[in-house]
Design a protein around this motif. Sequence first.
Motif, PDB file in Angstrom:
ATOM      1  N   CYS A   1       0.835  -1.218   0.000  1.00 16.00           N
ATOM      2  CA  CYS A   1       0.000   0.000   0.000  1.00 16.00           C
ATOM      3  C   CYS A   1       0.861   1.257   0.000  1.00 16.00           C
ATOM      4  O   CYS A   1       0.590   2.200  -0.742  1.00 16.00           O
ATOM      5  CB  CYS A   1      -0.904   0.018   1.225  1.00 16.00           C
ATOM      6  N   LEU A   2       1.888   1.269   0.839  1.00 13.22           N
ATOM      7  CA  LEU A   2       2.736   2.455   0.940  1.00 13.22           C
ATOM      8  C   LEU A   2       3.542   2.679  -0.335  1.00 13.22           C
ATOM      9  O   LEU A   2       3.667   3.819  -0.796  1.00 13.22           O
ATOM     10  CB  LEU A   2       3.658   2.344   2.152  1.00 13.22           C
ATOM     11  N   LEU A   3       4.073   1.625  -0.925  1.00 10.08           N
ATOM     12  CA  LEU A   3       4.820   1.773  -2.173  1.00 10.08           C
ATOM     13  C   LEU A   3       3.926   2.296  -3.294  1.00 10.08           C
ATOM     14  O   LEU A   3       4.337   3.159  -4.078  1.00 10.08           O
ATOM     15  CB  LEU A   3       5.460   0.447  -2.575  1.00 10.08           C
ATOM     16  N   GLU A   4       2.712   1.773  -3.383  1.00 10.01           N
ATOM     17  CA  GLU A   4       1.781   2.262  -4.402  1.00 10.01           C
ATOM     18  C   GLU A   4       1.438   3.728  -4.153  1.00 10.01           C
ATOM     19  O   GLU A   4       1.389   4.528  -5.092  1.00 10.01           O
ATOM     20  CB  GLU A   4       0.522   1.408  -4.415  1.00 10.01           C
ATOM     21  N   ALA A   5       1.200   4.081  -2.891  1.00  7.52           N
ATOM     22  CA  ALA A   5       0.848   5.466  -2.554  1.00  7.52           C
ATOM     23  C   ALA A   5       2.005   6.421  -2.833  1.00  7.52           C
ATOM     24  O   ALA A   5       1.780   7.568  -3.224  1.00  7.52           O
ATOM     25  CB  ALA A   5       0.416   5.563  -1.095  1.00  7.52           C
ATOM     26  N   MET A   6       3.235   5.961  -2.649  1.00  3.40           N
ATOM     27  CA  MET A   6       4.385   6.819  -2.920  1.00  3.40           C
ATOM     28  C   MET A   6       4.483   7.165  -4.403  1.00  3.40           C
ATOM     29  O   MET A   6       4.964   8.238  -4.759  1.00  3.40           O
ATOM     30  CB  MET A   6       5.670   6.151  -2.430  1.00  3.40           C
ATOM     31  N   ALA A   7       4.017   6.284  -5.273  1.00  2.00           N
ATOM     32  CA  ALA A   7       4.035   6.544  -6.709  1.00  2.00           C
ATOM     33  C   ALA A   7       2.893   7.472  -7.127  1.00  2.00           C
ATOM     34  O   ALA A   7       3.079   8.364  -7.960  1.00  2.00           O
ATOM     35  CB  ALA A   7       3.958   5.241  -7.483  1.00  2.00           C
ATOM     36  N   ASP A   8       1.704   7.261  -6.565  1.00  2.00           N
ATOM     37  CA  ASP A   8       0.523   8.061  -6.913  1.00  2.00           C
ATOM     38  C   ASP A   8      -0.478   7.972  -5.763  1.00  2.00           C
ATOM     39  O   ASP A   8      -1.359   7.117  -5.766  1.00  2.00           O
ATOM     40  CB  ASP A   8      -0.099   7.551  -8.203  1.00  2.00           C
ATOM     41  N   PRO A   9      -0.346   8.832  -4.757  1.00  2.00           N
ATOM     42  CA  PRO A   9      -1.166   8.696  -3.550  1.00  2.00           C
ATOM     43  C   PRO A   9      -2.671   8.813  -3.764  1.00  2.00           C
ATOM     44  O   PRO A   9      -3.437   8.096  -3.118  1.00  2.00           O
ATOM     45  CB  PRO A   9      -0.655   9.796  -2.623  1.00  2.00           C
TER      46      PRO A   9
END
Length: 79
Positions: free
Chosen positions: A29-37
């Motif tokens: 979840c955090l890695l995905e959010a870092m790319a496009d929150p």
Amino acid sequence: MTYRLHLDPALHAAFKALPDQARADLSTCLLEAMADPLAHSEPYGIDDGIMRTIARGRIAGVILIGDSDITLVQLNYAG
């Protein structure tokens, strides 16, 4: 743009104490959010584009989106 992640030491300790699958889910979840929150989160209450919810499996968190960083401000595990 890739955002930087900030974790409070207490939340980092809670993260380290999670079971393996929950840590993996939250990390995803955090890695995905870092790319496009905005694309990888849901509004937390009123959609202000700043406070957002991330969730996967049995883990959920609340993130605060800044200009170039994301801060995990809450962590919930339904274990």
